[in-house]
Design an enzyme around this catalytic site. Structure first.
Site, mmCIF file in Angstrom:
data_model
loop_
_atom_site.group_PDB
_atom_site.id
_atom_site.type_symbol
_atom_site.label_atom_id
_atom_site.label_comp_id
_atom_site.label_asym_id
_atom_site.label_seq_id
_atom_site.Cartn_x
_atom_site.Cartn_y
_atom_site.Cartn_z
ATOM 1 N N CYS A 45 0.405 -1.340 19.489
ATOM 2 C CA CYS A 45 1.247 -2.345 20.191
ATOM 3 C C CYS A 45 0.602 -2.963 21.421
ATOM 4 C CB CYS A 45 2.653 -1.817 20.311
ATOM 5 S SG CYS A 45 3.589 -1.530 18.740
ATOM 6 N N HIS A 46 0.119 -2.054 22.264
ATOM 7 C CA HIS A 46 -0.375 -2.496 23.342
ATOM 8 C C HIS A 46 -1.970 -2.960 23.680
ATOM 9 C CE1 HIS A 46 3.550 -2.594 25.811
ATOM 10 N NE2 HIS A 46 3.719 -1.462 25.006
ATOM 11 N N ASP A 101 -5.261 0.479 3.464
ATOM 12 C CA ASP A 101 -3.989 -0.251 3.811
ATOM 13 C C ASP A 101 -4.268 -1.742 3.069
ATOM 14 O OD1 ASP A 101 -1.705 -1.080 5.062
ATOM 15 O OD2 ASP A 101 -2.494 -1.803 6.731
ATOM 16 N N ASN A 138 -4.105 -11.998 5.353
ATOM 17 C CA ASN A 138 -2.985 -11.348 5.483
ATOM 18 C C ASN A 138 -1.834 -12.130 5.030
ATOM 19 O OD1 ASN A 138 -0.893 -9.593 7.045
ATOM 20 N ND2 ASN A 138 -2.643 -8.560 7.587
ATOM 21 N N CYS A 155 0.680 4.407 21.850
ATOM 22 C CA CYS A 155 0.632 3.269 22.489
ATOM 23 C C CYS A 155 -0.320 2.100 22.004
ATOM 24 C CB CYS A 155 0.455 3.551 24.124
ATOM 25 S SG CYS A 155 1.296 4.816 24.758
ATOM 26 N N VAL A 185 1.228 -8.474 13.258
ATOM 27 C CA VAL A 185 0.711 -7.046 13.790
ATOM 28 C C VAL A 185 -0.363 -6.973 14.642
ATOM 29 C CG1 VAL A 185 -0.423 -6.881 11.801
ATOM 30 C CG2 VAL A 185 0.198 -4.814 13.125
ATOM 31 N N MET A 212 11.274 -1.826 21.813
ATOM 32 C CA MET A 212 10.260 -0.922 22.181
ATOM 33 C C MET A 212 10.977 0.590 21.900
ATOM 34 S SD MET A 212 8.083 0.075 24.879
ATOM 35 C CE MET A 212 7.515 1.402 25.893
ATOM 36 N N LYS A 218 -5.686 -8.485 0.868
ATOM 37 C CA LYS A 218 -6.346 -7.904 1.983
ATOM 38 C C LYS A 218 -7.645 -7.451 1.827
ATOM 39 C CE LYS A 218 -3.883 -5.676 5.154
ATOM 40 N NZ LYS A 218 -2.814 -4.771 5.679
ATOM 41 N N ASN A 220 0.832 -1.267 -0.041
ATOM 42 C CA ASN A 220 -0.107 0.083 0.120
ATOM 43 C C ASN A 220 0.876 1.164 0.129
ATOM 44 O OD1 ASN A 220 0.946 -0.708 2.633
ATOM 45 N ND2 ASN A 220 -0.540 0.783 3.437
#
Length: 430
Positions: A358-359, A60, A145, A355, A295, A398, A87, A15
């Site tokens: 990822c979290h 995307d 994916n 954040c 991901v 990180m 996708k 993309n």
């Protein structure tokens, strides 16, 4: 993928950046080669042809998913084709000799396009592109994916890991390149999406399934519903089996013609990879690399077990014992971190920008390959600056937020984490 007979290499193209087509190309246009299959001469790199699956991609929708080269009979004539499920949610059959579009049919529910016309161009839905419907289906995680699909010439079916992971998106009219933006999804970590996540959550529901897809009829032959998205790639064999690992930590064999489950084994944690089969001294083995991530797997999971990356090998008559499986260590929802409730709105915007990708959402998700911050010991959040300013996890990937966030902004993020945990605690306790 390479075709030695035609001496042609086929490349699936990703993309554009930013995701928002309006921000990327305000004057319009298809953005040539984005979301495309491109055919090249492997000896010289010379362009042969291309077919664009998602012109002016806005969501995307990469076309980098594995392609299958097959010879199939269409309208009584055998044709050399590429089978591809990118996708964007459509299954494509394309003539690999010249790039001619043959057919496309959605293999999951799709809201961004009504289908494809005879020239192979999508029939777009304006509300999905202009933001009136921010809950595009499939979402940016894709209807399919990285996880490989497989084709069995005996059954004539493709075995496809299909999914949907909801994520509502709207254009960010104030976006600037490489500028961190409160509520700008991932913008604090270098993502240039030019989108924000609206306050209203998506209405679509997550799903994961194994599809057996007939590329001639362009229709589903059978399906197996899974408990979660993000299941592993598939392998199909001459013995008419289909093997797949699942997000909830199983390795399963199905009848390739009917989808009937024939066998399964626990493997301790979620599976992303596809299996492989091979012969050694006349004996057939099936191996699978097990490990959770990717991901989506950073912030979400479907298994309560946690294992290191492990390769399992199976054979008829095998007697080896499985390793011990370890439960995720999840504490209670975080409690007792002092914060100013007035800082929660600011913390929300900063969390989304820095954040969330990822979290995940504190306390709402369980965490995946990375921990959910609302289930950590309170000491981690009370001393959050120690961990995000050149902290001990930077050597393991990180991001270092030194110079990107202030101490006051870190306090706002702490307020958001503890505030969300406090707001959902009654529901979590039921």
């Amino acid at each position: 993928v390479f075709d030695p007979e035609l001496n042609t290499m086929y490349v699936g193209v990703g993309n554009g950046s930013p995701w928002s087509a309006k921000a990327r190309s305000p004057k319009g246009g298809d953005n040539l080669y984005l979301g495309s299959i491109v055919a090249l001469d492997p000896d010289t790199g010379k362009y042969k042809w291309h077919y664009q699956q998602t012109p002016a991609d806005n969501w995307d929708y990469t076309s980098t998913q594995p392609m299958i080269l097959a010879d199939i009979k269409l309208a009584g004539k055998t044709r050399k084709v590429i089978l591809h499920a990118p996708k964007n949610g459509f299954f494509f059959v394309v003539d690999r000799t010249n790039g001619q579009f043959i057919s496309a049919k959605n293999f999951v529910d799709v809201t961004w396009a009504k289908g494809y016309d005879k020239k192979g161009r999508p029939i777009g839905v304006a509300a999905a592109r202009d933001g009136r419907d921010p809950d595009a289906v499939p979402g940016p995680f894709g209807a399919h994916n990285w996880h490989p699909m497989s084709y069995n010439p005996n059954t004539g079916l493709v075995y496809l890991p299909a999914q949907h992971i909801p994520l509502a998106m709207v254009d960010d009219p104030k976006w600037k390149f490489n500028e961190p933006r409160p509520m700008g999804y991932g913008s604090g970590t270098g993502w240039n999406t030019a989108i924000t996540i609206p306050a209203e959550p998506p209405k679509s529901q997550p799903m994961g399934r194994l599809l057996a897809w007939d590329p001639v009829k362009q229709k589903e032959a059978w399906r197996v519903e899974h408990v979660s998205p993000w299941n592993g790639g598939t392998l199909t064999t001459a013995g008419n089996l289909v093997f797949q690992g699942t997000a909830d930590g199983r390795f399963v064999a199905y009848d390739a013609a009917s989808g009937k489950k024939l066998w399964e084994s626990p493997v301790g944690t979620g599976v992303v990879a596809a299996p492989s089969t091979y012969m050694v001294d006349g004996k057939q083995y099936v191996s699978i690399a097990v490990g959770w991530g990717g991901v989506y797997g950073l912030s979400g999971r479907a298994s309560d077990k946690q294992m290191p990356g492990t390769v399992y090998t199976f054979a008829l008559g095998g007697t080896a014992k499985l390793p011990e499986f370890v439960e995720y260590r999840m504490g209670k929802l975080i409690q007792g971190v002092k914060y100013d409730p007035a800082k929660v709105p600011e913390g929300t915007a900063l969390y989304v920008a820095n954040c969330y990708a990822c979290h995940g959402m504190p306390g709402v998700q369980k965490g995946g390959a990375l921990p959910n911050l609302a289930y950590l010991d309170p000491g981690y959040i009370e001393n959050l600056s120690t961990f995000i300013f050149n902290g001990p996890a930077t050597s393991r990937g990180m991001p270092d937020f030194t110079g990107k966030l202030t101490d006051d902004q870190v306090d706002a993020i702490k307020a958001f984490i503890q505030g969300v945990a406090d707001s959902i605690r009654p529901q979590a306790a039921q």
